[in-house]
Write an enzyme that holds these catalytic residues in place. Sequence first.
Site, short mmCIF file in Angstrom:
data_model
loop_
_atom_site.label_atom_id
_atom_site.label_comp_id
_atom_site.label_asym_id
_atom_site.label_seq_id
_atom_site.Cartn_x
_atom_site.Cartn_y
_atom_site.Cartn_z
N ASP A 1 0.73 -1.23 -0.05
CA ASP A 1 0.02 -0.04 -0.02
C ASP A 1 1.02 1.06 -0.13
OD1 ASP A 1 -2.41 1.63 0.22
OD2 ASP A 1 -1.71 1.89 2.12
N SER A 2 0.40 2.42 -0.18
CA SER A 2 1.12 3.49 -0.22
C SER A 2 1.63 3.93 1.33
CB SER A 2 0.13 4.74 -0.67
OG SER A 2 -1.01 4.83 0.17
N TYR B 1 -0.94 8.09 -2.66
CA TYR B 1 -0.86 7.96 -4.06
C TYR B 1 -2.22 8.59 -4.64
CZ TYR B 1 2.42 3.77 -3.88
OH TYR B 1 3.57 3.28 -3.82
N GLY B 2 -3.09 8.94 -3.97
CA GLY B 2 -4.82 8.93 -4.35
C GLY B 2 -4.47 10.45 -5.29
N CYS C 1 -4.19 -1.42 -1.86
CA CYS C 1 -4.61 -0.10 -2.15
C CYS C 1 -5.77 0.05 -3.29
CB CYS C 1 -3.11 0.47 -2.49
SG CYS C 1 -3.27 2.31 -3.07
N ASN C 2 -6.50 0.58 -2.80
CA ASN C 2 -7.74 1.04 -3.85
C ASN C 2 -7.32 1.43 -5.27
OD1 ASN C 2 -10.79 -0.20 -2.85
ND2 ASN C 2 -9.26 0.52 -1.35
N THR C 3 -6.54 2.73 -4.80
CA THR C 3 -5.98 3.68 -5.83
C THR C 3 -5.05 2.74 -6.89
OG1 THR C 3 -5.93 5.53 -4.36
CG2 THR C 3 -4.76 5.70 -6.13
N GLU D 1 -3.10 8.37 8.79
CA GLU D 1 -1.66 8.19 9.17
C GLU D 1 -1.15 8.85 10.22
OE1 GLU D 1 0.93 7.16 6.78
OE2 GLU D 1 -0.50 6.23 5.33
N CYS E 1 -10.74 2.80 0.27
CA CYS E 1 -9.74 3.17 0.41
C CYS E 1 -9.27 2.56 1.56
CB CYS E 1 -9.49 4.76 0.50
SG CYS E 1 -7.85 5.20 1.20
N THR E 2 -8.07 1.78 1.60
CA THR E 2 -7.88 0.89 2.56
C THR E 2 -7.58 1.71 3.99
OG1 THR E 2 -5.52 0.70 1.58
CG2 THR E 2 -7.22 -1.06 1.43
N HIS E 3 -7.32 2.98 3.73
CA HIS E 3 -7.15 3.80 4.92
C HIS E 3 -8.39 3.90 5.90
CE1 HIS E 3 -3.13 5.04 3.28
NE2 HIS E 3 -2.49 5.59 4.40
N1 DGL Z 1 -4.81 3.43 0.95
C1 DGL Z 1 -4.97 3.72 -0.49
C2 DGL Z 1 -6.00 3.51 -1.22
O1 DGL Z 1 -6.68 2.53 -0.68
C3 DGL Z 1 -4.19 4.97 -0.92
C4 DGL Z 1 -4.15 6.29 -0.14
C5 DGL Z 1 -3.31 7.30 -0.80
O2 DGL Z 1 -2.27 7.00 -0.67
O3 DGL Z 1 -3.96 8.32 -1.16
O4 DGL Z 1 -6.56 4.04 -1.98
#
Ligand code: DGL
Length: 275
Positions: free
Chosen positions: A14-15, A46-47, A77-79, A156, A188-190
Amino acid sequence: MTNQQKSNPIGIFDSGIGGLTVVKKIFENLPNENIIYFGDTARVPYGSKSNQTVVEYSIQNTKFLLKKNVKMVVVACNTASSVALDVLRNEFNVPIIGMIEPGSKTALNNTKNNHIGVIGTNATINNKAYSHRLKKLNNKIKVYESACPLFVPLAEEGWTNHKAAQLIANEYLKKFKEHEIDTLILGCTHYPILNDIIQKSVGKKVKLIDSGTSAAIEVNNLLEALDLRNDSTRKGNHQFYVSDVPRKFQEVAERFLGKKISHIEKIDLEELIKS
Ligand code: DGL
């Protein structure tokens, strides 16, 4: 499959810290599997990056994991899943699991009124990853999407129950009330780290779908189907790698996972880029 291949680790990236929401579910479902986690903390988020950049990062991250002999890669990571999954599957000869398909299926199984909300990063929402997938699986579905970019830094930072986080969530999520959604995909996994404040904003009647839970089930099924499940009865070994060590990574990760992280190593970003 040889025992050696079966005992190889599952690679997850993931990011940053978000993929740990997937790792936590994999720990629960598959306690004997060895895991290698890579959080690209030097390049998070990453988003807000272009598709091309996220594809490049995803290729580098996958190469890093493959050098560690992983038997499967989970793009937690969904992105990255929305923009890079097809490229990764074409490029690498290893089973690769993304987040969009499992999360979409779980949401479709849950909805009663066919009104599904999706929240994610700007990239995931702008690429319409979930709405395309959901509508492909069921064309009667109404999908309402919204980007919530501030959720990533809040997660984060570990602001899981902070008043400011609640205000931001209320602002982002108020539009879902008028659409009468009964299901909201945390795309988004966050975001599962902020589960409680999100649930408070949308109300108890809306079911939150954590794509990590669905992905962990998919990992389980695929290992079984490919005869790749680790037969060892010993507890798996878990290694964590990051491309930078932000002040909070270890603290937030340990709090969220509910366990001490013994092996956490910073890798050299230059090496990662060259790989
Ligand atoms: N956790 C990531 C996701 O699922 C990325 C979040 C990010 O880095 O912007 O999209």
